[in-house]
Write an enzyme that holds these catalytic residues in place. Structure first.
Site, short mmCIF file in Angstrom:
data_model
loop_
_atom_site.label_atom_id
_atom_site.label_comp_id
_atom_site.label_asym_id
_atom_site.label_seq_id
_atom_site.Cartn_x
_atom_site.Cartn_y
_atom_site.Cartn_z
N ASP A 13 0.91 -1.11 -0.30
CA ASP A 13 -0.24 0.22 -0.01
C ASP A 13 0.97 1.11 0.20
O ASP A 13 0.10 1.90 0.59
CB ASP A 13 -0.38 0.30 1.26
N LYS A 16 1.85 2.33 -4.29
CA LYS A 16 2.90 1.76 -6.26
C LYS A 16 1.62 2.12 -7.11
O LYS A 16 2.14 2.10 -8.58
CB LYS A 16 2.71 0.55 -5.74
N GLY A 40 -4.52 -4.63 -5.11
CA GLY A 40 -5.12 -3.64 -4.42
C GLY A 40 -4.65 -2.19 -4.91
O GLY A 40 -4.50 -1.21 -4.38
N HIS A 41 -3.84 -1.93 -6.54
CA HIS A 41 -3.77 -0.42 -6.81
C HIS A 41 -4.19 -0.13 -7.17
O HIS A 41 -5.88 -0.29 -7.53
CB HIS A 41 -2.46 -1.02 -7.88
N GLN A 225 2.35 -5.53 -3.40
CA GLN A 225 2.09 -6.15 -1.67
C GLN A 225 3.93 -5.02 -1.32
O GLN A 225 4.10 -4.30 -2.39
CB GLN A 225 2.96 -7.51 -1.21
P1 GDP Z 1 -0.47 0.29 -3.32
O1 GDP Z 1 -0.66 -0.63 -3.37
O2 GDP Z 1 0.84 0.42 -3.59
O3 GDP Z 1 -1.00 0.61 -5.49
O4 GDP Z 1 -1.73 1.83 -2.94
P2 GDP Z 1 -2.58 1.69 -2.72
O5 GDP Z 1 -3.18 2.38 -4.01
O6 GDP Z 1 -3.57 0.70 -2.42
O7 GDP Z 1 -3.00 2.77 -2.09
C1 GDP Z 1 -2.13 4.20 -1.99
C2 GDP Z 1 -3.75 5.59 -1.30
O8 GDP Z 1 -3.15 6.25 -1.40
C3 GDP Z 1 -4.63 5.03 -2.84
O9 GDP Z 1 -5.61 6.05 -2.41
C4 GDP Z 1 -4.23 6.59 -3.50
O10 GDP Z 1 -4.82 6.91 -4.41
C5 GDP Z 1 -3.60 7.13 -2.59
N1 GDP Z 1 -2.41 7.83 -2.81
C6 GDP Z 1 -1.30 7.40 -4.03
N2 GDP Z 1 -0.33 8.69 -3.77
C7 GDP Z 1 -0.76 9.33 -2.41
C8 GDP Z 1 0.17 10.78 -2.27
O11 GDP Z 1 1.41 11.25 -2.58
N3 GDP Z 1 -0.95 11.34 -1.03
C9 GDP Z 1 -1.70 11.06 -1.12
N4 GDP Z 1 -2.51 11.90 -0.11
N5 GDP Z 1 -2.46 9.90 -1.64
C10 GDP Z 1 -1.66 9.19 -2.29
#
Ligand code: GDP
Length: 428
Positions: A13, A16, A40-41, A225
């Site tokens: 999370d 990515k 869950g991106h 992950q």
């Molecule tokens: P992933 O599994 O690594 O892709 O992460 P997720 O997508 O589950 O979690 C990232 C969350 O943070 C999502 O709701 C994104 O829209 C949000 N997000 C991503 N980058 C940023 C950021 O720089 N700032 C903020 N506030 N939210 C972000």
């Protein structure tokens, strides 16, 4: 950019999805190598929010080739649900833009059932899995009883291999768990339509990615992950059921690891973790709640509130070193706005500290559960960062935070993210 590999450098999370989506603009081929529909991106494009569980993030770019490698646990029901969801929003995916390895293992209903039952069986020792059958699917892969995409799309093989797999799985369900068996006929009925649809997408993705490399195409390998959830190198047993770092590219994509060039880790400006297991820099108090609220820290796959805490430099250094990161991306810097002081975990203190290096990540989980974080507080800032696009325009305290962490970690920050939108990034 002949090859770029991106991995989560924390507990998943890290944001990515958005970063990979941005980097995918420069790639010809985007490859997933491990994990299942538990990724869950989240990618935000304008007003639209896309949550991709199974598909590579390059899927939102119509001209890219997206590969789901042999190391991914493929859930065909979720895969087509996601494809149908994209089609409903005007994004058509064809075998020209998506290929799924014929050697990837398939998640069936019985895997999901065993996942839930095994977690209940563990009681207080539960891992906190997403319950999507991914662990049991990989277990069958190692036990040589699994079915692969190539079996699924061949009706005769499917029937034969499924009967063999269910003979054992039903004995487990009935005799160990006291549950009703799974009917092969029902499974066949349920999976036949998706099997037929999957047929044209099935391919030798390893051969494709190696050919793309020979042809000079740029290839992006996207991790799911995070490093701390790696089956071998993470906080076992509270980990996911695959390797999450760049090592997974060799085994899960069929691409020679000695050809990997640029390697980027992704980490938040603080830390979160979903599920059980030790988390040394966790803040279980009001500040942690505030991080959760401001960062909207709820799982994209499960909706579960994430455990929140401060940046853990010991774990981050370990993750970057383990994966040979040439650089990293710091996400969610905007979320730290408004905290008067920003605590950072700079080391681990052990109860019996003789001879223990506080900067070294312990190899054994029992030790990690027992460490006390050594915390240094950095000056905070109050300015909103979400509209900033140049490093020089950040408030001095935010700039200092980034530069100080970069020094501590010893690997350069290449990009900063200050909001969920694709364009809310600051090059370093
Ligand atoms: P992933 O599994 O690594 O892709 O992460 P997720 O997508 O589950 O979690 C990232 C969350 O943070 C999502 O709701 C994104 O829209 C949000 N997000 C991503 N980058 C940023 C950021 O720089 N700032 C903020 N506030 N939210 C972000």
């Amino acid at each position: 950019m002949p090859t770029l590999s991106v991995f989560g450098a924390q507990w998943g999370d890290e944001g990515k999805g958005k970063i990979i989506d941005g980097l995918a603009r420069d790639a010809d081929v985007v490859v997933r190598c491990q994990g299942g529909a538990n990724a869950g991106h989240t990618v935000v494009v304008g007003e639209e929010r896309f949550v991709l569980h199974h598909l590579p993030s390059g899927i939102l770019h119509p001209e890219k080739l997206n590969l789901i490698g042999n190391g991914v646990a493929v859930d065909p029901l979720i895969l087509f649900e996601e494809l149908d969801g994209l089609a409903a929003r005007g994004i058509e995916v064809t075998p020209n833009t998506l290929r799924v390895s014929a050697a990837a293992h398939v998640i069936f209903e019985h895997h999901r059932r065993v996942d839930g039952l095994a977690e209940r069986w563990r009681g207080s020792g539960r891992i906190g899995t997403t319950g999507r059958g991914i662990g049991p699917c990989y277990a069958d892969k190692a036990a040589r009883t699994g079915l692969r995409v190539g079996d699924l799309v061949d009706p005769a093989r499917l029937e034969e291999r499924l009967a063999a797999a269910l003979a054992e799985k039903n004995a487990l369900l009935e005799k160990v768990y006291g549950e009703a068996p799974v009917s092969a006929a029902e499974v066949l009925d349920r999976y036949a339509p998706v099997a037929q649809r999957l047929g044209p997408f099935a391919a030798d993705t390893g051969a494709e990615v190696r050919r793309a490399y020979k042809d000079g195409k740029s290839i992006l390998f996207e991790g799911a992950q995070g490093a701390m959830l790696d089956l071998d190198h993470g906080t076992y047993p509270f980990v996911t059921s695959s390797n999450t770092g760049i090592a997974a590219i060799g085994s899960g994509a069929g691409f020679p690891p000695n050809r990997l060039e640029r390697v980027l880790g992704i980490a938040k400006a603080y830390c979160t973790r979903v599920g059980e297991g030790p988390f040394p820099s966790e803040d279980g108090g009001a500040q942690g709640d505030l991080l959760r609220k401001r960062g909207n820290e709820y799982g994209a796959t499960t909706g579960r509130p994430r455990r929140c805490g401060w940046l853990d430099l010991v774990a981050l250094r370990y993750a970057l070193e383990l994966n040979g990161a040439t650089g990293w991306v710091m996400t969610n810097l905007d979320v730290l706005t408004g905290f008067p002081k920003v605590p950072v975990c700079t080391g681990y203190a052990y109860a019996a500290s003789e001879g223990r290096d506080p900067g070294l990540f312990p190899g054994h989980l029992a030790d990690l559960g027992a460490v006390r974080p050594i915390v240094e507080e950095r000056p905070g800032w109050t300015e909103d960062l979400t509209a900033v696009r140049r490093f020089e325009d950040l408030p001095p305290a935010a700039r200092d935070y980034v530069s100080w962490i970069e020094d501590q970690v010893g690997t350069p920050v290449e990009l900063l993210s200050v909001g969920p939108d694709r364009d809310q990034v600051i090059p370093r």
